[in-house]
Motif scaffolding. Sequence first.
Motif, PDB file in Angstrom:
ATOM      1  N   ALA A 400       4.124  89.301  74.413  1.00 13.74           N
ATOM      2  CA  ALA A 400       5.526  89.726  74.348  1.00 13.74           C
ATOM      3  C   ALA A 400       6.148  89.444  72.995  1.00 13.74           C
ATOM      4  CB  ALA A 400       6.338  89.031  75.440  1.00 13.74           C
ATOM      5  N   ALA A 401       5.445  88.689  72.162  1.00  8.57           N
ATOM      6  CA  ALA A 401       5.998  88.317  70.866  1.00  8.57           C
ATOM      7  C   ALA A 401       4.848  87.924  69.944  1.00  8.57           C
ATOM      8  CB  ALA A 401       6.978  87.146  71.012  1.00  8.57           C
ATOM      9  N   GLY A 402       5.160  87.752  68.659  1.00  7.15           N
ATOM     10  CA  GLY A 402       4.211  87.187  67.722  1.00  7.15           C
ATOM     11  C   GLY A 402       3.290  88.183  67.059  1.00  7.15           C
ATOM     12  N   LEU A 403       2.259  87.646  66.384  1.00  3.06           N
ATOM     13  CA  LEU A 403       1.321  88.444  65.606  1.00  3.06           C
ATOM     14  C   LEU A 403      -0.101  88.358  66.139  1.00  3.06           C
ATOM     15  CD1 LEU A 403       2.482  87.442  61.994  1.00  3.06           C
ATOM     16  CD2 LEU A 403       3.444  89.157  63.526  1.00  3.06           C
ATOM     17  N   HIS A 404      -0.273  87.791  67.338  1.00  2.00           N
ATOM     18  CA  HIS A 404      -1.621  87.674  67.895  1.00  2.00           C
ATOM     19  C   HIS A 404      -1.555  87.773  69.418  1.00  2.00           C
ATOM     20  CE1 HIS A 404      -0.224  83.474  68.366  1.00  2.00           C
ATOM     21  NE2 HIS A 404      -1.031  83.465  69.418  1.00  2.00           N
ATOM     22  N   ALA A 405      -2.717  87.987  70.010  1.00  2.64           N
ATOM     23  CA  ALA A 405      -2.855  87.999  71.462  1.00  2.64           C
ATOM     24  C   ALA A 405      -4.038  87.127  71.833  1.00  2.64           C
ATOM     25  CB  ALA A 405      -3.074  89.428  71.974  1.00  2.64           C
ATOM     26  N   VAL A 406      -3.998  86.580  73.042  1.00 11.20           N
ATOM     27  CA  VAL A 406      -5.123  85.823  73.585  1.00 11.20           C
ATOM     28  C   VAL A 406      -5.808  86.687  74.624  1.00 11.20           C
ATOM     29  CG1 VAL A 406      -5.836  83.782  74.883  1.00 11.20           C
ATOM     30  CG2 VAL A 406      -4.059  83.580  73.130  1.00 11.20           C
ATOM     31  N   LEU A 407      -7.085  86.939  74.428  1.00  6.67           N
ATOM     32  CA  LEU A 407      -7.867  87.716  75.386  1.00  6.67           C
ATOM     33  C   LEU A 407      -8.629  86.752  76.281  1.00  6.67           C
ATOM     34  CD1 LEU A 407      -9.334  90.562  73.138  1.00  6.67           C
ATOM     35  CD2 LEU A 407      -7.026  90.296  74.074  1.00  6.67           C
ATOM     36  N   ARG A 408      -8.336  86.787  77.575  1.00  4.19           N
ATOM     37  CA  ARG A 408      -8.993  85.908  78.534  1.00  4.19           C
ATOM     38  C   ARG A 408     -10.353  86.492  78.913  1.00  4.19           C
ATOM     39  NH1 ARG A 408      -6.064  81.083  78.597  1.00  4.19           N
ATOM     40  NH2 ARG A 408      -3.846  81.608  78.396  1.00  4.19           N
ATOM     41  N   VAL A 449      -6.781  86.785  68.908  1.00  3.78           N
ATOM     42  CA  VAL A 449      -6.943  87.984  68.078  1.00  3.78           C
ATOM     43  C   VAL A 449      -5.653  88.260  67.319  1.00  3.78           C
ATOM     44  CG1 VAL A 449      -7.425  90.462  68.098  1.00  3.78           C
ATOM     45  CG2 VAL A 449      -8.609  88.939  69.701  1.00  3.78           C
ATOM     46  N   GLY A 450      -5.717  88.164  66.005  1.00  6.27           N
ATOM     47  CA  GLY A 450      -4.576  88.512  65.166  1.00  6.27           C
ATOM     48  C   GLY A 450      -4.593  89.997  64.861  1.00  6.27           C
ATOM     49  N   TYR A 451      -3.521  90.699  65.202  1.00  5.80           N
ATOM     50  CA  TYR A 451      -3.508  92.148  64.995  1.00  5.80           C
ATOM     51  C   TYR A 451      -2.631  92.565  63.821  1.00  5.80           C
ATOM     52  CZ  TYR A 451       0.435  91.346  68.246  1.00  5.80           C
ATOM     53  OH  TYR A 451       1.549  90.849  68.881  1.00  5.80           O
ATOM     54  N   ALA A 452      -2.159  91.603  63.034  1.00  8.07           N
ATOM     55  CA  ALA A 452      -1.255  91.948  61.936  1.00  8.07           C
ATOM     56  C   ALA A 452      -1.975  92.146  60.609  1.00  8.07           C
ATOM     57  CB  ALA A 452      -0.195  90.851  61.769  1.00  8.07           C
ATOM     58  N   THR A 453      -3.120  91.502  60.420  1.00  6.60           N
ATOM     59  CA  THR A 453      -3.726  91.417  59.098  1.00  6.60           C
ATOM     60  C   THR A 453      -4.436  92.674  58.617  1.00  6.60           C
ATOM     61  OG1 THR A 453      -4.022  89.051  59.462  1.00  6.60           O
ATOM     62  CG2 THR A 453      -5.236  90.026  57.646  1.00  6.60           C
ATOM     63  N   PRO A 454      -5.266  93.355  59.433  1.00  6.11           N
ATOM     64  CA  PRO A 454      -6.031  94.487  58.896  1.00  6.11           C
ATOM     65  C   PRO A 454      -5.120  95.592  58.351  1.00  6.11           C
ATOM     66  CG  PRO A 454      -6.874  93.842  61.060  1.00  6.11           C
ATOM     67  CD  PRO A 454      -5.571  93.116  60.863  1.00  6.11           C
ATOM     68  N   PRO A 455      -5.533  96.249  57.288  1.00 13.15           N
ATOM     69  CA  PRO A 455      -4.763  97.398  56.785  1.00 13.15           C
ATOM     70  C   PRO A 455      -4.666  98.485  57.848  1.00 13.15           C
ATOM     71  CG  PRO A 455      -6.462  96.728  55.209  1.00 13.15           C
ATOM     72  CD  PRO A 455      -6.729  95.982  56.479  1.00 13.15           C
ATOM     73  N   ASP A 456      -3.647  99.312  57.737  1.00 12.18           N
ATOM     74  CA  ASP A 456      -3.438 100.377  58.725  1.00 12.18           C
ATOM     75  C   ASP A 456      -4.658 101.277  58.869  1.00 12.18           C
ATOM     76  OD1 ASP A 456      -0.903  99.577  59.437  1.00 12.18           O
ATOM     77  OD2 ASP A 456       0.112 100.903  58.024  1.00 12.18           O
ATOM     78  N   HIS A 457      -5.297 101.608  57.749  1.00 12.14           N
ATOM     79  CA  HIS A 457      -6.385 102.580  57.808  1.00 12.14           C
ATOM     80  C   HIS A 457      -7.623 102.033  58.511  1.00 12.14           C
ATOM     81  CE1 HIS A 457      -7.557 100.295  54.187  1.00 12.14           C
ATOM     82  NE2 HIS A 457      -8.786 100.636  54.517  1.00 12.14           N
ATOM     83  N   SER A 458      -7.781 100.702  58.540  1.00 15.36           N
ATOM     84  CA  SER A 458      -8.984 100.135  59.149  1.00 15.36           C
ATOM     85  C   SER A 458      -8.717  99.475  60.497  1.00 15.36           C
ATOM     86  CB  SER A 458      -9.614  99.100  58.211  1.00 15.36           C
ATOM     87  OG  SER A 458      -8.761  97.978  58.041  1.00 15.36           O
ATOM     88  N   TYR A 459      -7.458  99.400  60.906  1.00 16.05           N
ATOM     89  CA  TYR A 459      -7.146  98.709  62.149  1.00 16.05           C
ATOM     90  C   TYR A 459      -7.805  99.360  63.366  1.00 16.05           C
ATOM     91  CZ  TYR A 459      -4.490  96.558  65.930  1.00 16.05           C
ATOM     92  OH  TYR A 459      -4.141  95.889  67.081  1.00 16.05           O
ATOM     93  N   PRO A 460      -7.774 100.698  63.532  1.00 14.93           N
ATOM     94  CA  PRO A 460      -8.450 101.282  64.699  1.00 14.93           C
ATOM     95  C   PRO A 460      -9.937 100.930  64.754  1.00 14.93           C
ATOM     96  CG  PRO A 460      -6.966 102.882  63.712  1.00 14.93           C
ATOM     97  CD  PRO A 460      -7.034 101.722  62.765  1.00 14.93           C
ATOM     98  N   ALA A 461     -10.608 100.921  63.605  1.00 16.10           N
ATOM     99  CA  ALA A 461     -12.026 100.567  63.589  1.00 16.10           C
ATOM    100  C   ALA A 461     -12.233  99.108  63.985  1.00 16.10           C
ATOM    101  CB  ALA A 461     -12.616 100.824  62.201  1.00 16.10           C
ATOM    102  N   ALA A 462     -11.304  98.243  63.575  1.00 18.02           N
ATOM    103  CA  ALA A 462     -11.398  96.837  63.950  1.00 18.02           C
ATOM    104  C   ALA A 462     -11.273  96.667  65.457  1.00 18.02           C
ATOM    105  CB  ALA A 462     -10.312  96.032  63.224  1.00 18.02           C
ATOM    106  N   VAL A 463     -10.345  97.394  66.066  1.00 16.92           N
ATOM    107  CA  VAL A 463     -10.163  97.305  67.517  1.00 16.92           C
ATOM    108  C   VAL A 463     -11.387  97.864  68.243  1.00 16.92           C
ATOM    109  CG1 VAL A 463      -8.758  98.101  69.459  1.00 16.92           C
ATOM    110  CG2 VAL A 463      -7.645  97.348  67.342  1.00 16.92           C
ATOM    111  N   GLU A 464     -11.958  98.941  67.743  1.00 14.36           N
ATOM    112  CA  GLU A 464     -13.166  99.489  68.354  1.00 14.36           C
ATOM    113  C   GLU A 464     -14.305  98.468  68.309  1.00 14.36           C
ATOM    114  OE1 GLU A 464     -14.267 103.166  66.586  1.00 14.36           O
ATOM    115  OE2 GLU A 464     -12.366 104.159  67.057  1.00 14.36           O
ATOM    116  N   ALA A 465     -14.471  97.810  67.154  1.00 16.76           N
ATOM    117  CA  ALA A 465     -15.522  96.798  67.030  1.00 16.76           C
ATOM    118  C   ALA A 465     -15.270  95.630  67.974  1.00 16.76           C
ATOM    119  CB  ALA A 465     -15.596  96.309  65.585  1.00 16.76           C
ATOM    120  N   LEU A 466     -13.995  95.271  68.140  1.00 16.57           N
ATOM    121  CA  LEU A 466     -13.652  94.196  69.076  1.00 16.57           C
ATOM    122  C   LEU A 466     -14.055  94.576  70.501  1.00 16.57           C
ATOM    123  CD1 LEU A 466     -12.179  91.537  69.828  1.00 16.57           C
ATOM    124  CD2 LEU A 466     -10.072  92.892  69.972  1.00 16.57           C
ATOM    125  N   CYS A 467     -13.735  95.778  70.907  1.00 16.23           N
ATOM    126  CA  CYS A 467     -14.077  96.210  72.271  1.00 16.23           C
ATOM    127  C   CYS A 467     -15.585  96.216  72.495  1.00 16.23           C
ATOM    128  CB  CYS A 467     -13.485  97.589  72.540  1.00 16.23           C
ATOM    129  SG  CYS A 467     -11.670  97.601  72.669  1.00 16.23           S
TER     130      CYS A 467
END
Length: 476
Positions: A400-408, A449-467
């Motif tokens: 609900a806030a912040g720059l990261h999420a915790v994945l259980r 998982v911090g979702y603020a740091t990756p550049p916009d152009h590479s963020y989708p690829a980072a999320v795909e790799a995470l999944c």
Amino acid sequence: MSEIEVNSAEWIGRDLHLELSGTGSRRAVLIRAIREAIRTGRLAPDTPLPPYRSLAADLGIARNTVADAYAELVAEGWLTARQGSGTRVARRAEPLAAPRRRARTGLPARPAGSTHNLRQGQPDAASFPRTAWVASARRALNAAPNEAFGPGDPQGRPELRAALTDYLARARGVRTHPDRIVICSGFAHALRLLFAGVLRGPAAVESYGLAFHRSILAAASVRTLPLRIDEHGADTDASPVLSGARVAVLTPAHQFPTGGPLSPERRVAALDWARAQGGIVLEDDYDGEFRYDRRPVGAVQGMDPDRVVYVGSVSKSLSPAIRLGWMVLPEHLVEDVLAVKGLREAWAGVTDQLTLADFIEGGHYDRHIRRMRQRYRARRDHLLAALAENAPHVTATGIAAGLHAVLRLPPGTESSTVKAATWQGLALDGLSTFRHPDATGPAPDGLVVGYATPPDHSYPAAVEALCRSLPPAEGE
């Protein structure tokens, strides 16, 4: 060995340091020295070299000797020579790899070879508001009194303290006066100052938090007592841990790293403890400006300014490269903190303080926060959508806030998932790395998982790799 400094006006004021050593002709010694400077990285690719006439005059050797040395290094590929641009280090000449540095406790480096940085705590560096910051710097420097450029006041510039007083009252519900604000370089610096004789006795800390912060307290011989964490934040309600503490270090707006806010009942309980025991609540408001799906959560400090030390900084909102933070202190602690800090400001630059004051007063800080709040929310939503599609069994909390999420994660899978993420080129942390070593009770598996740091152009690829790194559901 002889060391020769070269300073040629023809070389636009550049300095060249060469170490001439060993046997052989002056030409051979010079060639060896330039090769070594390039090989070790002291002369980076595309660096211009002095004209050979200037270098020869400074070294006290014949011009032809330097000219021949340059010619041989050009032929070998170390240098390039073009009409009109002089002699330069070749772009393809690469220095030796930098020596590996040992990781510092609590500050894990991005692993070698990682493609995407999903570590917590870092804002989007590409979004720093350069144009507005430069404009504020220009206005602030033009308006600054002459005395601002003398020895710095350890309490901080009055312009910044006044701007913070208004901003924190409006945006975070902090009740204070400029005279009760002391500028520092961030939360870690505040910890060092406060526990260098100002605050004494054991400190209750949340059972999940930065090991780096706990190490600062340990270095000050402060014993830390872990407070249990649940969905309502730290357990401050009649906790036996608090009975043995003199200070309670809390992250009330957004517990780090699990993400929940401290409940109203536990806020009251923390203040009741401080009043009854003569204790102090140390409030770390590290990312209080960033909230998405909930109403703003104000600072605990506003409920009792005489029992709470409020600490904030621009590390998450602007950039950790701007080493500026602030302590809002109870009146009786101000002089003690200033005594520890010393007679002159040694950490926070005056020009950055003046710039930030103008940046806040001109409304640029608020506009930047609103813009980044929208951007980070979009990134968070992208992460949640990807999880729902690819790993619906993995629950994200603290979102609900912040720059990261915790994945259980499923029990027993954290270590293997972190390794899988590393193979996918991701830099991130397991939840267990933030757990206090003396914490008791269940230790859930998870990823921070911090979702603020990756550049916009590479963020989708980072999320795909995470999944791709996440474990399957139990039973699959």
